[in-house]
Structures are given as structure tokens and as C-alpha cells.
Design a protein around this motif. Structure first.
Motif, PDB file in Angstrom:
ATOM      1  N   ASP A  12       0.862  -1.179   0.000  1.00 57.32           N
ATOM      2  CA  ASP A  12       0.000   0.000   0.000  1.00 57.32           C
ATOM      3  C   ASP A  12       0.896   1.227   0.000  1.00 57.32           C
ATOM      4  O   ASP A  12       1.885   1.289   0.720  1.00 57.32           O
ATOM      5  CB  ASP A  12      -0.891   0.031   1.248  1.00 57.32           C
ATOM      6  N   PHE A  13       0.577   2.199  -0.808  1.00 56.25           N
ATOM      7  CA  PHE A  13       1.337   3.431  -0.912  1.00 56.25           C
ATOM      8  C   PHE A  13       0.483   4.599  -0.421  1.00 56.25           C
ATOM      9  O   PHE A  13      -0.703   4.681  -0.755  1.00 56.25           O
ATOM     10  CB  PHE A  13       1.715   3.713  -2.374  1.00 56.25           C
ATOM     11  N   ASN A  14       1.102   5.515   0.315  1.00 56.09           N
ATOM     12  CA  ASN A  14       0.387   6.746   0.638  1.00 56.09           C
ATOM     13  C   ASN A  14       0.558   7.704  -0.542  1.00 56.09           C
ATOM     14  O   ASN A  14       1.283   7.407  -1.494  1.00 56.09           O
ATOM     15  CB  ASN A  14       0.861   7.348   1.970  1.00 56.09           C
ATOM     16  N   ASP A  15      -0.109   8.843  -0.490  1.00 57.25           N
ATOM     17  CA  ASP A  15      -0.080   9.768  -1.622  1.00 57.25           C
ATOM     18  C   ASP A  15       1.329  10.270  -1.928  1.00 57.25           C
ATOM     19  O   ASP A  15       1.700  10.414  -3.091  1.00 57.25           O
ATOM     20  CB  ASP A  15      -1.013  10.953  -1.375  1.00 57.25           C
ATOM     21  N   GLU A  16       2.114  10.527  -0.907  1.00 58.95           N
ATOM     22  CA  GLU A  16       3.492  10.992  -1.104  1.00 58.95           C
ATOM     23  C   GLU A  16       4.336   9.929  -1.812  1.00 58.95           C
ATOM     24  O   GLU A  16       5.103  10.234  -2.723  1.00 58.95           O
ATOM     25  CB  GLU A  16       4.109  11.347   0.249  1.00 58.95           C
ATOM     26  N   GLN A  17       4.170   8.674  -1.426  1.00 61.33           N
ATOM     27  CA  GLN A  17       4.909   7.573  -2.059  1.00 61.33           C
ATOM     28  C   GLN A  17       4.460   7.379  -3.509  1.00 61.33           C
ATOM     29  O   GLN A  17       5.277   7.110  -4.381  1.00 61.33           O
ATOM     30  CB  GLN A  17       4.713   6.282  -1.269  1.00 61.33           C
ATOM     31  N   LYS A  18       3.162   7.509  -3.758  1.00 63.48           N
ATOM     32  CA  LYS A  18       2.656   7.390  -5.130  1.00 63.48           C
ATOM     33  C   LYS A  18       3.246   8.484  -6.015  1.00 63.48           C
ATOM     34  O   LYS A  18       3.657   8.221  -7.153  1.00 63.48           O
ATOM     35  CB  LYS A  18       1.125   7.478  -5.156  1.00 63.48           C
ATOM     36  N   THR A  19       3.290   9.688  -5.498  1.00 62.09           N
ATOM     37  CA  THR A  19       3.848  10.808  -6.261  1.00 62.09           C
ATOM     38  C   THR A  19       5.327  10.582  -6.547  1.00 62.09           C
ATOM     39  O   THR A  19       5.786  10.792  -7.673  1.00 62.09           O
ATOM     40  CB  THR A  19       3.642  12.136  -5.502  1.00 62.09           C
ATOM     41  N   ALA A  20       6.084  10.127  -5.544  1.00 63.33           N
ATOM     42  CA  ALA A  20       7.511   9.862  -5.730  1.00 63.33           C
ATOM     43  C   ALA A  20       7.727   8.761  -6.766  1.00 63.33           C
ATOM     44  O   ALA A  20       8.623   8.867  -7.621  1.00 63.33           O
ATOM     45  CB  ALA A  20       8.157   9.486  -4.397  1.00 63.33           C
ATOM     46  N   LEU A  21       6.924   7.716  -6.712  1.00 63.62           N
ATOM     47  CA  LEU A  21       7.026   6.621  -7.680  1.00 63.62           C
ATOM     48  C   LEU A  21       6.712   7.117  -9.092  1.00 63.62           C
ATOM     49  O   LEU A  21       7.454   6.847 -10.035  1.00 63.62           O
ATOM     50  CB  LEU A  21       6.085   5.478  -7.292  1.00 63.62           C
TER      51      LEU A  21
END
Length: 76
Positions: A12-21
Motif C-alpha cells: 500500500d502506498f500513501n499519496d506521497e509515495q505514489k507521487t515519488a514513484l
């Protein structure tokens, strides 16, 4: 107009991790495709582990094994 569609489990990714990815993938696509940032799209779709075989392996991986430029190191 490259589009990247990532299917994965169980992360599961939070929004910050999704953006970084998405930013990291976009950078790679821009470099290798000589694309503009505005032409790249990235999707991240979580697939439940119990659905992986039916939704991903059987429909997208196994039937296209010969076309994959990076093959998985597992089989189902």
C-alpha cells in the motif's frame, strides 16, 4: 505518449509515495523515450494477492511471455 500501468500486491502506498514513484518512472520514460513530461501517464493498481493469478498472470503475463522485455522470475 507513453502510458505505464503498474499492477502490484500487497504494497500500500500513501499519496506521497505514489507521487515519488510516478515522478521516478516519469523521469525514466522521458530519458528512454525522449518524451515530454506532459505526455507521460502512470497508473498504479493494487491487485489482491488471491486475484493475481486470474486478473494479471492468466490475462497479461502468461499469454504475452514471449513479448515481455523483462520476464518474471516466478511462475504460477
Amino acid at each position: 505518449m507513453p502510458h505505464v500501468d503498474i499492477k502490484s500486491f500487497p504494497r500500500d502506498f500513501n499519496d506521497e509515495q505514489k507521487t515519488a514513484l510516478a515522478n521516478a518512472i516519469t523521469e525514466v520514460i522521458i530519458r528512454h523515450f525522449n518524451s515530454k513530461e506532459s505526455s507521460v501517464s502512470v497508473a498504479l493498481n493494487a491487485v489482491a494477492e488471491e486475484n493475481w493469478k486470474a486478473q494479471v498472470w492468466d490475462t497479461e503475463i502468461a499469454p504475452q511471455m514471449e513479448m515481455l522485455i523483462k520476464k518474471p522470475g516466478y511462475s504460477l
